[in-house]
Design an enzyme around this catalytic site. Structure first.
Site, PDB file in Angstrom:
ATOM      1  N   PHE A 128       3.642  53.288  62.628  1.00 52.49           N
ATOM      2  CA  PHE A 128       4.474  52.622  62.132  1.00 52.49           C
ATOM      3  C   PHE A 128       5.964  53.228  62.714  1.00 52.49           C
ATOM      4  O   PHE A 128       5.940  54.484  62.971  1.00 52.49           O
ATOM      5  CB  PHE A 128       4.671  52.335  60.930  1.00 52.49           C
ATOM      6  CG  PHE A 128       4.103  50.618  60.486  1.00 52.49           C
ATOM      7  CD1 PHE A 128       3.215  50.121  61.039  1.00 52.49           C
ATOM      8  CD2 PHE A 128       4.807  50.217  59.425  1.00 52.49           C
ATOM      9  CE1 PHE A 128       2.977  48.970  60.910  1.00 52.49           C
ATOM     10  CE2 PHE A 128       4.516  48.784  59.028  1.00 52.49           C
ATOM     11  CZ  PHE A 128       3.676  48.195  59.858  1.00 52.49           C
ATOM     12  N   GLN A 241      18.500  45.591  55.289  1.00 52.55           N
ATOM     13  CA  GLN A 241      17.529  45.891  56.472  1.00 52.55           C
ATOM     14  C   GLN A 241      17.292  44.473  57.254  1.00 52.55           C
ATOM     15  O   GLN A 241      16.886  43.582  56.536  1.00 52.55           O
ATOM     16  CB  GLN A 241      16.378  46.510  56.052  1.00 52.55           C
ATOM     17  CG  GLN A 241      15.468  46.891  57.337  1.00 52.55           C
ATOM     18  CD  GLN A 241      14.136  47.577  57.085  1.00 52.55           C
ATOM     19  OE1 GLN A 241      13.060  46.998  56.422  1.00 52.55           O
ATOM     20  NE2 GLN A 241      14.312  48.971  56.968  1.00 52.55           N
ATOM     21  N   HIS A 243      15.029  43.212  60.010  1.00 51.19           N
ATOM     22  CA  HIS A 243      13.853  43.554  60.609  1.00 51.19           C
ATOM     23  C   HIS A 243      13.890  43.108  62.140  1.00 51.19           C
ATOM     24  O   HIS A 243      14.393  42.108  62.748  1.00 51.19           O
ATOM     25  CB  HIS A 243      12.609  42.716  60.293  1.00 51.19           C
ATOM     26  CG  HIS A 243      11.113  43.231  60.576  1.00 51.19           C
ATOM     27  ND1 HIS A 243      10.793  43.289  61.675  1.00 51.19           N
ATOM     28  CD2 HIS A 243      10.266  43.988  59.908  1.00 51.19           C
ATOM     29  CE1 HIS A 243       9.387  43.646  61.849  1.00 51.19           C
ATOM     30  NE2 HIS A 243       9.203  44.154  60.499  1.00 51.19           N
ATOM     31  N   LEU A 253       8.685  36.420  60.158  1.00 52.56           N
ATOM     32  CA  LEU A 253       8.373  37.789  60.380  1.00 52.56           C
ATOM     33  C   LEU A 253       7.184  37.807  61.330  1.00 52.56           C
ATOM     34  O   LEU A 253       6.036  37.190  61.173  1.00 52.56           O
ATOM     35  CB  LEU A 253       7.893  38.446  59.092  1.00 52.56           C
ATOM     36  CG  LEU A 253       7.474  40.097  59.172  1.00 52.56           C
ATOM     37  CD1 LEU A 253       8.738  40.848  59.510  1.00 52.56           C
ATOM     38  CD2 LEU A 253       6.856  40.609  57.985  1.00 52.56           C
ATOM     39  N   GLU A 256       5.538  44.563  62.090  1.00 52.59           N
ATOM     40  CA  GLU A 256       5.677  45.769  62.930  1.00 52.59           C
ATOM     41  C   GLU A 256       4.305  46.580  63.450  1.00 52.59           C
ATOM     42  O   GLU A 256       4.425  47.132  64.269  1.00 52.59           O
ATOM     43  CB  GLU A 256       6.699  46.974  62.098  1.00 52.59           C
ATOM     44  CG  GLU A 256       7.005  48.081  62.799  1.00 52.59           C
ATOM     45  CD  GLU A 256       8.045  48.989  61.711  1.00 52.59           C
ATOM     46  OE1 GLU A 256       7.794  50.217  61.890  1.00 52.59           O
ATOM     47  OE2 GLU A 256       8.733  48.319  61.075  1.00 52.59           O
ATOM     48  N   ARG A 287      13.330  50.840  61.935  1.00 53.09           N
ATOM     49  CA  ARG A 287      13.924  49.326  62.154  1.00 53.09           C
ATOM     50  C   ARG A 287      15.271  49.201  62.450  1.00 53.09           C
ATOM     51  O   ARG A 287      15.719  48.237  63.055  1.00 53.09           O
ATOM     52  CB  ARG A 287      13.540  48.645  60.863  1.00 53.09           C
ATOM     53  CG  ARG A 287      12.050  48.546  60.698  1.00 53.09           C
ATOM     54  CD  ARG A 287      11.658  47.723  59.322  1.00 53.09           C
ATOM     55  NE  ARG A 287      10.264  47.435  59.379  1.00 53.09           N
ATOM     56  CZ  ARG A 287       9.434  47.028  58.425  1.00 53.09           C
ATOM     57  NH1 ARG A 287      10.216  46.797  57.282  1.00 53.09           N
ATOM     58  NH2 ARG A 287       8.247  47.049  58.558  1.00 53.09           N
ATOM     59  N   HIS A 353      15.651  40.919  56.239  1.00 53.18           N
ATOM     60  CA  HIS A 353      14.341  41.180  55.719  1.00 53.18           C
ATOM     61  C   HIS A 353      14.353  41.902  54.369  1.00 53.18           C
ATOM     62  O   HIS A 353      13.387  41.641  53.474  1.00 53.18           O
ATOM     63  CB  HIS A 353      13.755  42.129  56.738  1.00 53.18           C
ATOM     64  CG  HIS A 353      12.189  42.413  56.518  1.00 53.18           C
ATOM     65  ND1 HIS A 353      11.488  41.484  56.483  1.00 53.18           N
ATOM     66  CD2 HIS A 353      11.587  43.526  56.473  1.00 53.18           C
ATOM     67  CE1 HIS A 353      10.070  41.948  56.142  1.00 53.18           C
ATOM     68  NE2 HIS A 353      10.223  43.269  55.988  1.00 53.18           N
ATOM     69  N   ARG A 388      14.748  51.595  55.134  1.00 54.98           N
ATOM     70  CA  ARG A 388      13.454  51.690  54.767  1.00 54.98           C
ATOM     71  C   ARG A 388      12.355  51.784  55.993  1.00 54.98           C
ATOM     72  O   ARG A 388      12.605  50.994  56.976  1.00 54.98           O
ATOM     73  CB  ARG A 388      12.995  50.319  53.807  1.00 54.98           C
ATOM     74  CG  ARG A 388      11.607  50.626  53.685  1.00 54.98           C
ATOM     75  CD  ARG A 388      11.184  49.471  52.246  1.00 54.98           C
ATOM     76  NE  ARG A 388      11.235  47.936  53.122  1.00 54.98           N
ATOM     77  CZ  ARG A 388      10.247  47.535  54.179  1.00 54.98           C
ATOM     78  NH1 ARG A 388       9.398  48.298  54.363  1.00 54.98           N
ATOM     79  NH2 ARG A 388      10.319  46.467  54.402  1.00 54.98           N
TER      80      ARG A 388
END
Length: 573
Positions: A128, A241, A243, A253, A256, A287, A353, A388
């Site tokens: 990730f 955040q 995304h 979404l 990721e 991100r 997000h 994050r």
């Protein structure tokens, strides 16, 4: 009007709320969940990619800590990050024992046979963004959905009372002590008082402040707004955040995990342009870095076919891998973009997000208001700082949901039921009744749309003082216009128009805080990027923002970041 009494009332039935309820019940507390949705419709269901933990012998706790601190752009409180990372493996294994069917190394008949014989395989992990080891455990690309259903099964097994489709309208506070909540039963239209020795907020984020978002329609910042109205500060609300991979044009979404499995991001010229922004990590940079890169490509005219999106290309992964590990992504592309990722790239752009900010708590979920706890996205334990890492949000819900549930259960032992203000139900009934009878010239959908548009356009991925001040002024104007809304009245039974009006009030309050905090932070850090202040400023801004309601005004204060092992350094990927 009915009064219900429990030791602990938990508002919200996502992963954090259910995990807290299970733990508090195990500790002997009488627990109830009050949720505006059926629990398995909570927004945790939308989490796709996975949950992080150090379970591979080649991985280390120190590496996970450092990746998280660096990903947070050094605004995460490191003492709390240490707790999150240290307790992650235990929580993963507990989830598996609860019944979570993690994807395993060597999927197929051999693995199924091992399960049948009682010998579990090894949990698989994928890479990730922003991490130097593939430590994200996953269940295909439906991790949140699978964990949510697993948690609900265990909640039922534990015998926790669930009041579903109850919209909580306010916290009940007297003399600085929380004594319960008032909630509207959407099925009957009746208001009820829930008395409790402790209240735990687990209401999720506020993604619907923005016009393009991965969040469901119900993610409206209710818990944050309720706490804010009672004098509880909100922490680090400027850090929102975006995304990188929201499906164009809806913002739905695209996990990721797709990039973790090897998908490429390409612009309208067919270039894998991340080499210009994060050559070391490419598509697996954090991100905030990837989202800004995509937005820059779009703004500089390198979108696909001149439109505001770029492509996420999975075709080289092959049908077998996509069907095994990313089946939901293929379905979403077909259903919402008319694109089959087996044969065509998916159109994507950044989408609002996640909230790094929220109700400040300690590592056990306790807030600054006696008897009030919080967990999950509505809280700010500050393990995410300014940005994050993917896979750490699901981890936060179970680690700190468990801790908050345990702490709430301990808090109520030997504690008398707090008093509540006289006539609180009648007062709230008059407020809701006046809203229902509103016949002004303003429309709830129109105000909501104007708010979402101005917040996305002017307090989005890239920020500048002038446009943000315009957004703040607009949010305050819309708050005034809200007083003149028009509702059509009618029955209180499943009156969704009323619920939307109440949710809009939360969105307006949260939006004002986000804009004000963003204007005041004159630096760029993590998800907060100022074009007029493009550098990180540790000398002046290595601190958390606290926003507190004082009458009709919002007062900002600050507190230091906890640094234990990792002093701030340049953030390169």
């Amino acid at each position: 009007m009915t009064v219900f009494t429990h030791d602990v009332v938990i508002v919200g039935a996502g992963l954090a709320g259910m995990r807290a309820a299970i733990e508090a019940s195990r500790q002997g507390a009488d627990v109830a969940i009050v949720s505006k949705l059926h629990p398995v419709r909570s927004h945790s269901v939308a989490a796709q990619g996975g949950i992080n933990a150090v379970i591979n012998p080649e991985d280390t706790i120190k590496d996970h800590e450092f990746d998280t601190v660096k990903g947070s752009d050094y605004l995460g409180d490191q003492d709390r990050i240490e707790v999150l990372i240290a307790e992650a493996p235990m929580n993963i294994y507990e989830l598996e024992h609860m019944g979570a069917a993690f994807s395993m190394v060597g999927e197929g008949e051999a693995l199924a046979q091992r399960h049948f014989e009682g010998r579990l395989g090894t949990i698989d992990q994928r890479p990730f963004g922003g991490q130097n080891f593939p430590r994200t455990c996953f269940i295909q690309d439906r991790t949140g959905q699978a964990l949510l259903h697993t948690m609900y099964e265990n909640l039922l097994r534990q015998g926790v009372m669930v009041y579903e489709e109850y919209y909580t309208t306010r916290l009940v506070v007297k003399d600085g002590v929380v004594g319960g909540v008032v909630a509207l039963d959407q099925r009957t239209g009746e208001l009820h008082l829930f008395r409790a020795k402790a209240v735990l907020l687990a209401t999720g984020g506020y993604g619907r402040v923005f016009s393009v978002t991965s969040n469901a329609m119900d993610v409206t910042g209710d818990g944050m707004a309720m706490a804010f109205r009672e004098g509880v500060p909100l922490e680090d609300m400027e850090f929102v955040q975006f995304h990188p991979t929201g499906l164009y044009p809806t913002g739905i979404l695209v996990t990721e995990g797709a990039r973790g499995e090897g998908a490429y991001i390409v612009n309208g010229k067919g270039e894998r342009f991340m080499s210009r922004y994060a050559a070391g990590k490419m598509e697996l940079a954090p991100r905030d870095v990837v989202a800004r890169a995509i937005q820059t490509e779009i703004e500089e005219g390198r979108g696909v076919k001149g439109r505001p999106y770029v492509d996420l290309d999975l075709r080289h992964l092959g049908c077998a891998k996509i069907q095994e590990r990313l089946p939901q992504i293929r379905e979403l592309g077909i259903n919402f973009a008319a694109v089959d990722c087996l044969t065509q790239p998916l159109p994507i752009r950044p989408t609002a997000h996640y909230s790094m900010g929220g109700v400040p708590t300690d590592v056990n979920g306790a807030s600054t208001l006696k008897g009030l706890f919080a967990a999950g996205e509505c809280s700010c334990i500050s393990v995410h700082g300014a940005n994050r890492l993917g896979g750490n949000s699901l981890l936060e819900t179970v680690v700190f949901g468990r801790r908050a549930g345990m702490a709430a259960a301990a808090f109520v032992k030997g504690t008398a039921l707090p008093e509540v203000p006289a006539g609180v139900l009648e007062t709230e009934k008059k407020r809701i009744g006046a809203l229902l009878d509103a016949r002004g010239p303003e429309s709830v959908p129109r105000i909501r749309e104007e708010l979402q548009t101005v917040m996305f356009d002017k307090v989005g991925i890239y920020r500048t003082e002038g446009p943000m001040k315009e957004a703040l002024a607009k949010a305050r104007e819309l708050k005034k216009r809200y007083k003149d809304i028009h509702l059509s009245g009618g029955s209180l039974v499943f009156n969704t128009e009323l619920i939307e009006a109440l949710e809009l009030q939360s969105l307006l309050e949260v939006a004002e805080v986000i804009a004000l905090c963003a204007i005041n932070r004159t630096e760029s850090r993590g998800s907060h990027f100022r074009r007029d202040f493009p550098k990180r400023d540790d000398q002046n801004w290595l601190k958390h923002t606290l926003a507190r309601r004082k009458g009709d005004d919002i007062v900002l204060d600050y507190k230091p970041v906890a640094i234990t092992k990792y002093p701030p350094q340049e953030r390169k990927y």
